[in-house]
Design a protein around this motif. Structure first.
Motif, PDB file in Angstrom:
ATOM      1  N   ARG A  92       0.844  -1.202   0.000  1.00  0.00           N
ATOM      2  CA  ARG A  92       0.000   0.000   0.000  1.00  0.00           C
ATOM      3  C   ARG A  92       0.881   1.256   0.000  1.00  0.00           C
ATOM      4  NH1 ARG A  92      -2.279  -0.720   4.624  1.00  0.00           N
ATOM      5  NH2 ARG A  92      -3.763  -2.232   3.762  1.00  0.00           N
ATOM      6  N   THR A  93       1.915   1.241   0.822  1.00  0.00           N
ATOM      7  CA  THR A  93       2.808   2.402   0.921  1.00  0.00           C
ATOM      8  C   THR A  93       3.574   2.636  -0.375  1.00  0.00           C
ATOM      9  OG1 THR A  93       3.074   2.087   3.296  1.00  0.00           O
ATOM     10  CG2 THR A  93       4.762   3.385   2.169  1.00  0.00           C
ATOM     11  N   HIS A  94       4.121   1.559  -0.939  1.00  0.00           N
ATOM     12  CA  HIS A  94       5.006   1.704  -2.097  1.00  0.00           C
ATOM     13  C   HIS A  94       4.267   1.715  -3.422  1.00  0.00           C
ATOM     14  CE1 HIS A  94       7.841   0.669   1.104  1.00  0.00           C
ATOM     15  NE2 HIS A  94       8.751   1.272   0.354  1.00  0.00           N
ATOM     16  N   SER A  95       2.953   1.497  -3.394  1.00  0.00           N
ATOM     17  CA  SER A  95       2.147   1.680  -4.608  1.00  0.00           C
ATOM     18  C   SER A  95       1.417   3.022  -4.572  1.00  0.00           C
ATOM     19  CB  SER A  95       1.137   0.540  -4.756  1.00  0.00           C
ATOM     20  OG  SER A  95       0.127   0.623  -3.754  1.00  0.00           O
ATOM     21  N   ARG A  96       1.831   3.873  -3.628  1.00  0.00           N
ATOM     22  CA  ARG A  96       1.241   5.197  -3.458  1.00  0.00           C
ATOM     23  C   ARG A  96      -0.250   5.099  -3.123  1.00  0.00           C
ATOM     24  NH1 ARG A  96       4.953   4.838  -7.289  1.00  0.00           N
ATOM     25  NH2 ARG A  96       6.610   6.401  -7.506  1.00  0.00           N
TER      26      ARG A  96
END
Length: 735
Positions: free
Chosen positions: A578-582
């Protein structure tokens, strides 16, 4: 170590100490013990003596105890019959030689004041500059601390020709190295050779002619000492810390050019004390074990064209290429650029021609640093819009290079080639696809430039493990096919390393965000039992990549807080994605294609797609150009699901994933596969049969999978599946 070189160093040191004693005695008779002596415009006295012993030599009388110390350091010459190969005696003799050389040079300033110009560059009135003053030290010494000068070469003697001397100097300049020149061989010095060819010398050009005598070598070592005292916070007399600093922070080496006599051996032994190895172009005795220097101490018989690179390697000095010399713009800004068919001059691999790329570890005798070769026609032999096979083999030698690092570097090829404006690259291993645009071709871009890019970037970004890089390119169809067979053996061995690992016996997965230049929201997560979509990044590879570059695209993903054991979902993985897929992808289940599957980029080796009428899935590989039962070709399907989109019922995979115990585990596993291209099925048959046997699907399971010889229409496929009693028909409905 060699008794011959130890004996020569000791004889040379004894001769230098005796010479210094005679010259000092004469000076004392002439000037008296209170006569001031030293190097001009410096607060570091005689720096080698000052740094090692803490003695401040300011008067002639101060040199007497220095030479007494030097005499005590010179051991007896090794006996002919019985001798213990102890490096310490030679090192002590080397330090004595430096004390004597510094004494001789200080006396030269007193008794022959016109010997050196004292300027920063040669002038018509004098070639030799002598010792650097403190103004030069403050300006130039800082460069050895901040990295703008990676190191220096002490060139003792002369090259075999003026042309060779110029080439040697230019290579050092290209690597931003300083060149300190002294002594002669065959009656000439390197500095005189450069002057004869009109080469501009001086501190500004980093070509510094110190002095004609071999004793001027001490100016170079004294400069290193002053860097340690001035910028390293080393106290005069703290010789242990001083020598540690020069070994670990001042990356210098000695190039012994031409014949090597006893006095040169003595100075070489002195340089070894500081961690500066000696590399010679002649057949001198070698000292190969490490201990004082980072690696070997004395290396001989090095060809001139390899002299500087070999010396850098022995010293552990990593030279990076600041600018990649290609005729197009180059940088990360072009990584997301696409070369469309109408803009293309030539393409390689993909579905058109055989292609592959391989990085492999090689021994020092097989890798010539910087060598780039091409066999077969170049791009200018192809009509616009044409295609060629392409094999890329990158051989790497490094003292710290390991086979586990090969796939890590191999995956970076994709990254680097896309940096070139007008070059487009996707895929990996033997499913790579490369295009060169008309514009890039028009600017002079040729296949050799692919090798130039790979050499420059691998040397600069992996300097800690890479010492030499050699690139071979081929567009000969037969050769590419043969090489590809060898490459596939490498790939298979890498895949086999994962056989003993499972998702259950690790507590960490690894991410790969390398493809976010193409798919900004895609986060690939690599599990022990699920290779990356491109097929080239296994769990072991990702872990190795993280070890090499802790801040790179392969980051640890903790496996915590299971949410769905059957589907393969963990809260910690969801949070990371979730964090790294914006914030685009909320959740992922790793063991299913039907519910929150892993996203796909565009580099996947194969594609899994639901065939609802058959209660199963088809798998189509990138190389297959024909139609599929989904009513779309691979390229159309890939365009629909690539770019980081999460599409239930569709997913990109690596080929090796088909043999995994976790392959679509929550959906029924291998039993769901109802259609594959015939060639792909045969390629994967050993893997599929092994997996089918373990799953109890029967020895003939692979033959119960339909292919294009059966048909590409659902009705044709279904009839075949019923005839063969395919297990997918008896599984629970997918909907």
């Amino acid at each position: 170590m060699s008794k011959a070189i130890a004996a020569a160093a000791i004889r040379g040191a004894a001769g230098l100490v005796a010479r210094a004693g005679e010259e000092l005695a004469g000076a004392l008779d002439t000037y008296g013990p209170d006569q001031r002596v030293g190097f001009p415009n410096t607060g570091y006295y005689l720096p080698v003596i000052y740094g090692i012993t803490g003695r401040r030599v300011g008067r002639l009388g101060d040199l007497e105890p220095v030479l007494e110390t030097a005499r005590g350091l010179v051991p007896a010459v090794p006996a002919e019959r019985v001798w213990l190969p102890y490096l310490g005696g030679a090192l002590d003799a080397g330090m004595a030689a430096l004390f004597a050389a510094e004494t001789i040079e200080a006396l030269r300033y007193l008794t022959a004041p016109g010997s050196y110009t004292g300027k920063t560059a040669p002038s018509p009135g004098g070639l030799w500059l002598g010792a650097a003053d403190d103004a030069v030290l403050r300006r130039r010494g800082l460069e050895f601390v901040d990295g703008s000068a990676p190191g220096f070469a002490v060139c003792v003697g002369a090259a075999p020709s003026d042309e060779a001397a110029v080439r040697l100097a230019r290579e050092c300049q290209e690597k931003n190295l300083y060149v300190f020149m002294c002594a002669s061989s065959g009656g000439r010095s390197m500095a005189e050779q450069l002057a004869a060819r009109g080469v501009q010398m001086g501190w500004e050009t980093r070509l510094v002619p110190f002095g004609a005598d071999v004793t001027a070598t001490v100016f170079a070592l004294g400069f290193a000492v002053r860097v340690a005292l001035s910028f390293g916070g080393v106290a005069p007399g703290d010789y242990a810390r001083l020598l540690s600093y020069t070994t670990n922070r001042v990356f210098a080496f000695v190039l012994a050019l031409g014949e090597v006599d006893d006095e040169k051996c003595a100075h070489a032994a002195g340089a070894l004390n500081f961690g500066f190895p000696v590399v010679a172009d002649t057949d001198v005795p070698e000292i190969l074990p490490s201990g004082i220097c980072t690696y070997e101490h004395v290396v001989a018989n090095v060809p001139y064209e390899s002299l500087v690179s070999r010396a850098c390697e022995v010293r552990g000095l990593k030279i990076t290429v600041d600018r990649v010399p290609v005729p197009v713009a180059f940088g990360p800004a072009f990584e997301g650029e696409t070369v469309r068919r109408e803009d293309m001059h030539v393409e390689f691999g993909g579905q058109k021609t055989p292609g592959f790329e391989l990085v492999r570890t090689a021994g020092p005798d097989t890798v010539e640093d910087g060598r780039i070769t091409l066999s077969g026609p170049d791009v200018d032999a192809v009509e616009e819009g044409g295609a060629l096979p392409l094999g890329i083999v990158v051989d790497i030698y490094g003292r710290k290079m390991e086979p586990d690092f090969e796939p890590v570097l191999e995956r970076r090829l994709h990254h680097y080639l896309n940096y070139a404006q007008g070059v487009w690259h996707i895929g990996q291993r033997d499913v790579n696809w490369v295009r060169i645009s008309k514009e890039a071709y028009g600017r002079g871009f040729r296949l050799r430039h692919l090798g130039v890019i790979l050499y420059a970037k691998l040397k600069s970004e992996f300097a800690s493990i890479v010492d030499r890089v050699q690139v071979r390119l081929s567009t000969e169809a037969g050769e590419v096919t043969a090489w590809r067979g060898e490459a596939r053996e490498y790939y298979a061995r890498r895949d086999a390393r994962l056989a003993v690992l499972s998702d259950e016996n690790v507590d960490t997965f690894y991410s790969c965000t390398l493809c976010q230049s193409f798919a900004p929201t895609h986060v690939c997560v690599v599990l022990p039992e699920r290779v990356g979509l491109c097929g080239s990044v296994s769990w072991l590879d990702a872990r190795a990549a993280h070890e090499i570059d802790p801040h790179g695209c392969n980051q640890p993903v903790p496996k915590k807080d299971v949410l769905d054991a059957a589907g393969g979902e963990w809260a910690s993985c969801n949070e990371f994605i979730r964090t790294h897929s914006r914030g685009t992808i909320e959740r992922v289940k790793f063991y299913t294609i039907m519910d929150s599957p892993l996203t796909s980029c565009g580099c996947f080796e194969a594609l899994v797609c639901i065939v609802p009428e058959c209660n199963g899935f088809l798998i189509v590989n990138r190389e297959h150009a024909g139609m599929t039962p989904a009513g779309m070709t691979f390229s159309t399907l890939a365009g629909s699901i690539g770019g980081g989109v999460q599409t239930p019922g569709f997913m990109g995979v690596g080929k090796a994933y088909l043999g995994s115990r976790k392959f679509l585990k929550a959906d029924g596993g291998l039993a769901r596969i109802v259609w594959m291209p015939a060639a792909f099925k045969e390629q994967m048959r050993p893997v599929l049969e092994k997996r089918a046997a373990e799953d109890g699907l029967g020895a003939d399971f692979v033959d119960r999978i339909a292919d294009e010889t059966v048909g590409v229409e659902v009705e044709e496929i279904l009839a075949f599946l019923y005839e063969k009693e395919h297990p997918a028909l008896s599984l629970e409905p997918l909907f």
